[in-house]
Motif scaffolding. Structure first.
Motif, PDB file in Angstrom:
ATOM      1  N   PHE A 134      34.050  33.462  31.625  1.00 51.31           N
ATOM      2  CA  PHE A 134      34.308  32.494  32.696  1.00 51.31           C
ATOM      3  C   PHE A 134      35.058  33.173  33.839  1.00 51.31           C
ATOM      4  O   PHE A 134      36.108  33.771  33.637  1.00 51.31           O
ATOM      5  CB  PHE A 134      35.117  31.314  32.161  1.00 51.31           C
ATOM      6  N   CYS A 135      34.477  33.099  35.029  1.00 52.94           N
ATOM      7  CA  CYS A 135      35.019  33.858  36.150  1.00 52.94           C
ATOM      8  C   CYS A 135      35.197  33.001  37.397  1.00 52.94           C
ATOM      9  O   CYS A 135      35.285  33.519  38.501  1.00 52.94           O
ATOM     10  CB  CYS A 135      34.117  35.048  36.447  1.00 52.94           C
ATOM     11  N   HIS A 147      30.559  30.625  37.924  1.00 46.14           N
ATOM     12  CA  HIS A 147      30.255  31.384  36.698  1.00 46.14           C
ATOM     13  C   HIS A 147      28.891  31.025  36.101  1.00 46.14           C
ATOM     14  O   HIS A 147      28.104  31.913  35.750  1.00 46.14           O
ATOM     15  CB  HIS A 147      31.359  31.147  35.663  1.00 46.14           C
TER      16      HIS A 147
HETATM   17 CU1  CUA Z   1      31.343  34.590  34.751  1.00 45.22          CU
HETATM   18 CU2  CUA Z   1      31.122  36.349  36.316  1.00 45.22          CU
END
Ligand code: CUA
Length: 234
Positions: free
Chosen positions: A201-202, A206
């Motif tokens: 997760f970004c 994401h």
């Molecule tokens: Cu999740 Cu890049």
């Protein structure tokens, strides 16, 4: 009625076994992914055997009759179960996991340099992948082209936060960390398109941070790379 209630559970339990899904680790398309699938199937078989064993022991203990053992005998029995269940069983499971896991890991994380391997850099951005072919100066966005039958060493890093590079049908998953460079080895056995995702997760985008790996016949790949020389910047 009971069957109807069980249907969602059965569907959930078999969901991961659907070979048609583009992100199925159980539908490997190369040796790296095949090694992971083999470990997964053996772990499932081991879990089934252990569940049956523990359930059987539990049932046996529940229906056991007879006088309670004296203190000395109970002490001996407790020690024996501690040895079998607390030492030998976990040790056997760990050894079995190492026997399957270490060779599988060698397919994913290149311990030895492979002269024939193609080198590609995968740089995570919020929220897209930059694929860089350093030998030719080619840069692509959310698409990675590779030759069939040749190992590909993907060097991951990130331009901002932690991402994770994952093409389930071609190999293992590896975090892309800011300021660090790490390597995962992929390989495709057949031409085609393979889906990849960011698996860490970004942030807000994401779920949409995906890429496509296009596996090409080696001659086609060489022709494309020669023609794309220095072009295709994201
Ligand atoms: Cu999740 Cu890049």
């Amino acid at each position: 009625m009971l069957q109807a209630r069980c249907l969602p559970l059965v569907a959930l339990a078999t969901w991961g076994c659907d070979h048609r899904r583009p992100l199925s680790t159980l539908d490997p398309a190369g040796p790296s992914a095949a090694a992971i699938a083999t470990v997964a199937w053996w772990m499932l078989a081991g879990a089934v055997v252990l569940t049956a064993l523990v359930s059987g022991l539990w049932l046996w203990a529940m229906q056991r009759r007879g006088p309670a053992p004296d203190d000395a005998r109970a002490e001996r029995q407790s020690r024996r179960w501690l040895l079998y269940g607390g030492v030998l069983l976990p040790a056997s499971a760990i050894v079995a996991l190492l026997v399957f896991g270490v060779p599988a890991g060698r397919h994913q994380l290149p311990w030895r340099a492979e002269p024939a391997a193609l080198r590609i850099e995968a740089i995570g951005h919020q929220w897209w992948w930059e694929l860089h072919y350093p030998d030719r100066g080619v840069r692509l966005r959310n698409e990675m082209r590779i030759p069939v039958g040749r190992p590909v060493d993907v060097h991951t890093t990130s331009a901002d936060v932690i991402h994770s590079f994952w093409v389930p049908r071609l190999g293992g998953k590896l975090d892309a960390l800011p300021g660090r460079r790490r390597t995962v080895r992929l390989q495709a056995d057949a031409p085609g398109s393979y889906r990849g995702v960011c698996a860490e997760f970004c942030g807000r985008g994401h779920a949409h941070m995906a890429l496509t790996v296009v596996a090409m016949e080696p001659a086609d790949f060489d022709a494309w790379l020669a023609g794309a020389d220095g072009a295709g910047s994201p």
